[in-house]
Scaffold this motif. Structure first.
Motif, short mmCIF file in Angstrom:
data_model
loop_
_atom_site.label_atom_id
_atom_site.label_comp_id
_atom_site.label_asym_id
_atom_site.label_seq_id
_atom_site.Cartn_x
_atom_site.Cartn_y
_atom_site.Cartn_z
N LEU A 52 -2.13 3.93 -3.49
CA LEU A 52 -2.06 2.69 -5.10
C LEU A 52 -2.16 1.74 -4.57
CD1 LEU A 52 -1.75 1.65 -7.65
CD2 LEU A 52 1.42 1.96 -6.58
N THR B 101 3.10 2.20 -10.65
CA THR B 101 2.92 1.30 -11.71
C THR B 101 3.40 0.25 -12.70
OG1 THR B 101 0.50 1.50 -11.29
CG2 THR B 101 0.32 0.14 -12.12
N PHE C 16 -2.78 -4.44 -9.20
CA PHE C 16 -2.89 -3.23 -9.06
C PHE C 16 -4.39 -2.57 -8.88
CE2 PHE C 16 1.11 -4.22 -11.82
CZ PHE C 16 2.10 -3.29 -10.54
N LEU D 116 -0.09 8.13 -1.47
CA LEU D 116 0.21 8.85 -2.94
C LEU D 116 -0.04 10.39 -2.14
CD1 LEU D 116 -0.76 6.90 -5.69
CD2 LEU D 116 1.35 6.88 -3.99
N SER E 283 -6.46 1.45 -8.06
CA SER E 283 -6.13 2.89 -7.23
C SER E 283 -7.18 3.18 -6.19
CB SER E 283 -5.24 3.47 -8.30
OG SER E 283 -4.42 3.15 -9.20
N ASP F 144 -2.72 12.26 -7.74
CA ASP F 144 -3.70 10.86 -7.82
C ASP F 144 -2.71 10.32 -9.88
OD1 ASP F 144 -5.66 10.66 -7.01
OD2 ASP F 144 -6.75 11.11 -8.09
N GLN G 231 0.33 9.91 -9.86
CA GLN G 231 1.40 9.20 -8.98
C GLN G 231 1.35 7.84 -9.13
OE1 GLN G 231 2.10 11.09 -4.67
NE2 GLN G 231 4.71 11.27 -4.98
N ALA G 232 -0.03 7.38 -8.83
CA ALA G 232 -0.20 5.92 -9.08
C ALA G 232 0.11 5.75 -11.31
CB ALA G 232 -1.69 5.94 -9.17
N GLU G 233 -0.57 6.42 -12.11
CA GLU G 233 0.09 5.51 -13.11
C GLU G 233 1.60 5.52 -13.15
OE1 GLU G 233 -1.02 8.68 -16.17
OE2 GLU G 233 -3.10 7.88 -15.35
N ASN H 12 0.89 -1.23 -0.11
CA ASN H 12 -0.13 0.23 0.03
C ASN H 12 0.94 1.34 0.15
OD1 ASN H 12 -2.17 -1.69 0.37
ND2 ASN H 12 -2.15 -1.32 2.42
#
Length: 276
Positions: free
Chosen positions: A38, A20, A31, A10, A33, A13, A15-17, A7
């Motif tokens: 994430l 990943t 994964f 972040l 989100s 948002d 940053q999640a891409e 876990n």
């Protein structure tokens, strides 16, 4: 098999891409989100091989991660409560066995909700499924490289492909692919192979689907090109916009011409074509 959920908290948002894409280079299989977090899932036995590198990666990006053990028997219950059907352009529905059947006449794929990547919820799987629907695969022989649950191979067979090889290095994904092929009534037209790009040496395909990540695509594209029939199609996803040009250049050096680029939620797809 027990899993670990990483876990990652972040601050934004986007940053999640990015994370990943980087974490996909390691043995994370799925994964999720959510706002501000994430979640990346990895087999417990494989985490020890990469934990130091993953921790260093998170530190470089200025984020903190927390590892949480997930018992196998709780995983399916989690999916059953968080696994909605996926609609792909109104032309294909990807669902679990506990969902209502698709209305008669509609194309559907039934996927057992396991850890293997490829439930249809990730943007790259949807991009690839859309590409399969438009590729014109009827009567052709194809390869699903990094097949995960086998959802893309099954989609191609539902669209009339003559035969599909589904290759994945993970034994859990290999078993999941075989299970889903039987569940969808296409087991006789699909060959599940546990291995990497070396396992396709000497084989020939009219089209190849590769939803993996930038580094593996760059390393293995020569093997894909060697296995592609003249005029065949190679469709790739699993990477971000910044990776489009390096992948295009690699394909060009191998005699493959870029004919399409598409994107969804920051993730990209490239379709290239071999010379006749």
């Amino acid at each position: 098999m027990n899993y670990i959920a990483l876990n990652v908290a972040l601050s934004e948002d986007a940053q999640a891409e990015i994370l990943t894409a980087y974490l996909a280079d390691y043995p994370f299989e799925s994964f999720e989100s959510e706002p501000g977090i994430l979640k990346a899932y990895i087999p417990e036995e494989r985490l020890c091989d990469c934990k130091t590198e993953v921790d260093d990666l998170l530190a470089r990006h200025g984020v903190a991660g927390r590892y949480v053990a997930i018992e196998t028997q709780n995983w399916n219950a989690l999916w059953e409560s968080n696994f909605p059907p996926v609609e792909v352009d109104g032309r294909l529905r990807i669902r679990a066995p506990f969902h209502d059947p698709t209305p008669e006449g509609g194309m559907e794929i039934v996927v057992m909700p396991r850890m293997a990547f490829g439930t249809g919820h990730h943007a790259t799987t949807q991009l690839m499924a859309r590409a399969v629907l438009d590729l014109g695969v009827a009567g052709r022989t194809g390869l699903d490289m990094g097949s995960g649950t086998g959802v893309l191979a099954i989609a191609a067979l539902k669209c009339g492909a003559a035969h599909m090889d589904a290759v994945d290095i993970d034994d859990w994904a290999d078993a999941s692919c075989r299970e889903n092929a039987a569940l969808n009534g296409v087991a006789e037209r699909i060959t599940a192979i546990r291995g990497d790009a070396a396992s396709i040496a000497g084989r020939r395909y009219d089209f190849i689907l590769a939803n993996i990540n930038r580094n593996i695509l760059l390393a293995d594209m020569p093997a894909y090109a060697a296995a592609l029939a003249p005029g065949g199609d190679l469709v790739m996803s699993g990477f971000l916009e910044a990776d489009v040009e390096p992948l295009t250049q690699c394909a060009s050096r191998l005699g493959l011409k870029r004919v399409e680029v598409a994107g969804l939620d920051g993730w990209m797809l490239i379709k290239v074509k071999g010379e006749r």
